[in-house]
Design a protein around this motif. Structure first.
Motif, mmCIF file in Angstrom:
data_model
loop_
_atom_site.group_PDB
_atom_site.id
_atom_site.type_symbol
_atom_site.label_atom_id
_atom_site.label_comp_id
_atom_site.label_asym_id
_atom_site.label_seq_id
_atom_site.Cartn_x
_atom_site.Cartn_y
_atom_site.Cartn_z
ATOM 1 N N SER A 1 29.349 45.351 46.327
ATOM 2 C CA SER A 1 30.151 46.172 47.235
ATOM 3 C C SER A 1 31.406 45.432 47.703
ATOM 4 O O SER A 1 32.440 46.048 47.936
ATOM 5 N N ASP A 2 31.323 44.097 47.823
ATOM 6 C CA ASP A 2 32.484 43.304 48.223
ATOM 7 C C ASP A 2 33.477 43.282 47.060
ATOM 8 O O ASP A 2 33.150 42.854 45.954
ATOM 9 N N VAL A 3 34.697 43.768 47.298
ATOM 10 C CA VAL A 3 35.651 43.951 46.211
ATOM 11 C C VAL A 3 36.079 42.631 45.586
ATOM 12 O O VAL A 3 36.333 42.558 44.373
ATOM 13 N N GLN B 1 40.435 49.763 44.614
ATOM 14 C CA GLN B 1 39.517 49.565 45.737
ATOM 15 C C GLN B 1 40.005 48.417 46.619
ATOM 16 O O GLN B 1 40.022 48.532 47.842
ATOM 17 N N GLY B 2 40.411 47.311 46.001
ATOM 18 C CA GLY B 2 40.888 46.152 46.760
ATOM 19 C C GLY B 2 42.129 46.459 47.579
ATOM 20 O O GLY B 2 42.257 46.008 48.722
ATOM 21 N N ALA C 1 43.009 49.548 48.618
ATOM 22 C CA ALA C 1 42.616 50.529 49.633
ATOM 23 C C ALA C 1 41.940 49.851 50.821
ATOM 24 O O ALA C 1 42.098 50.281 51.964
ATOM 25 N N GLU C 2 41.214 48.770 50.552
ATOM 26 C CA GLU C 2 40.529 48.040 51.619
ATOM 27 C C GLU C 2 41.415 46.949 52.224
ATOM 28 O O GLU C 2 40.950 46.192 53.080
ATOM 29 N N SER C 3 42.670 46.852 51.777
ATOM 30 C CA SER C 3 43.626 45.830 52.225
ATOM 31 C C SER C 3 43.139 44.412 51.965
ATOM 32 O O SER C 3 43.514 43.473 52.661
ATOM 33 N N VAL C 4 42.296 44.248 50.979
ATOM 34 C CA VAL C 4 41.831 42.933 50.559
ATOM 35 C C VAL C 4 42.813 42.352 49.546
ATOM 36 O O VAL C 4 43.059 41.146 49.527
#
Length: 196
Positions: free
Chosen positions: A77-79, A137-138, A140-143
């Motif tokens: 789950s962690d990008v 995904q990364g 979108a999650e600001s990662v």
């Protein structure tokens, strides 16, 4: 999976075994039929000719590789971890799958770097899309910082292809893993020291 699909998978596995052992030029449709315990004419019920047999077998192998990576990232789950697992599982698969390595040794054009002659374009596009979904995904999650995910996924796939093409004849697992570790570090950490 229905009966015909199961038979085609069986044919692809037998063809991969023959093509990886003897190469395209030396392998005959008869060799594959014999491996399967069937007649050559029965094999032609499933494939048009040797080229069709080869392309189906290689497509099957590439899709198996893709499935291995897809399953590896599913539980993450962690990008950041998802991206790392995506990259490392793709390399691990090739390290462990000797048949696929031998196919690549004999036919590096499976991964063309330039031009429009990619016989496995649809499969390679799905690989780029898998990379892109993790990049999206990364972001979108600001990662991950914002960038063109389409182009970046193509660049990452190109780097991966170069690594494969450069190292596919090497059987030294440690060399491949070490080289890949450096590439992954460069991709995730960059060249510049952190400011301030």
């Amino acid at each position: 999976m229905n009966k015909k699909e199961a038979k085609i998978e069986e044919i692809c596995r037998a063809a991969l075994k023959s093509f990886s052992a003897y190469g395209y030029r030396k392998t005959t449709v008869g060799d594959v039929a014999e491996e399967l315990g069937m007649t050559q004419s029965n094999l032609y019920f499933y494939v048009k000719d040797k080229q069709d047999l080869y392309e189906r077998a290689v497509s099957f192998a590439l899709e198996q590789w893709q499935q291995y990576v897809r399953e590896a990232i599913q539980g993450e789950s962690d990008v950041r971890q998802r991206f790392l697992v995506l990259c490392t599982s793709a390399v691990e698969y090739l390290i462990e799958n000797e048949e696929m390595r031998r196919i690549l040794v004999r036919d590096p054009d499976i991964f063309p770097m330039v031009g429009d002659d990619d016989p496995y374009e649809a499969i390679n596009n799905r690989s780029a899309q898998m990379i892109r979904s993790v990049l999206d995904q990364g972001m979108a999650e600001s990662v991950f910082r914002q960038f063109d995910a389409g182009k970046t996924s193509q660049v990452i796939l190109m780097i991966y292809k170069m690594l494969v093409i450069h190292t596919y004849i090497r059987t030294d697992k440690e060399f491949i893993q070490d080289m890949f570790g450096h590439i992954l570090d460069l991709m995730t950490q960059g060249l510049f020291a952190k400011e301030g």
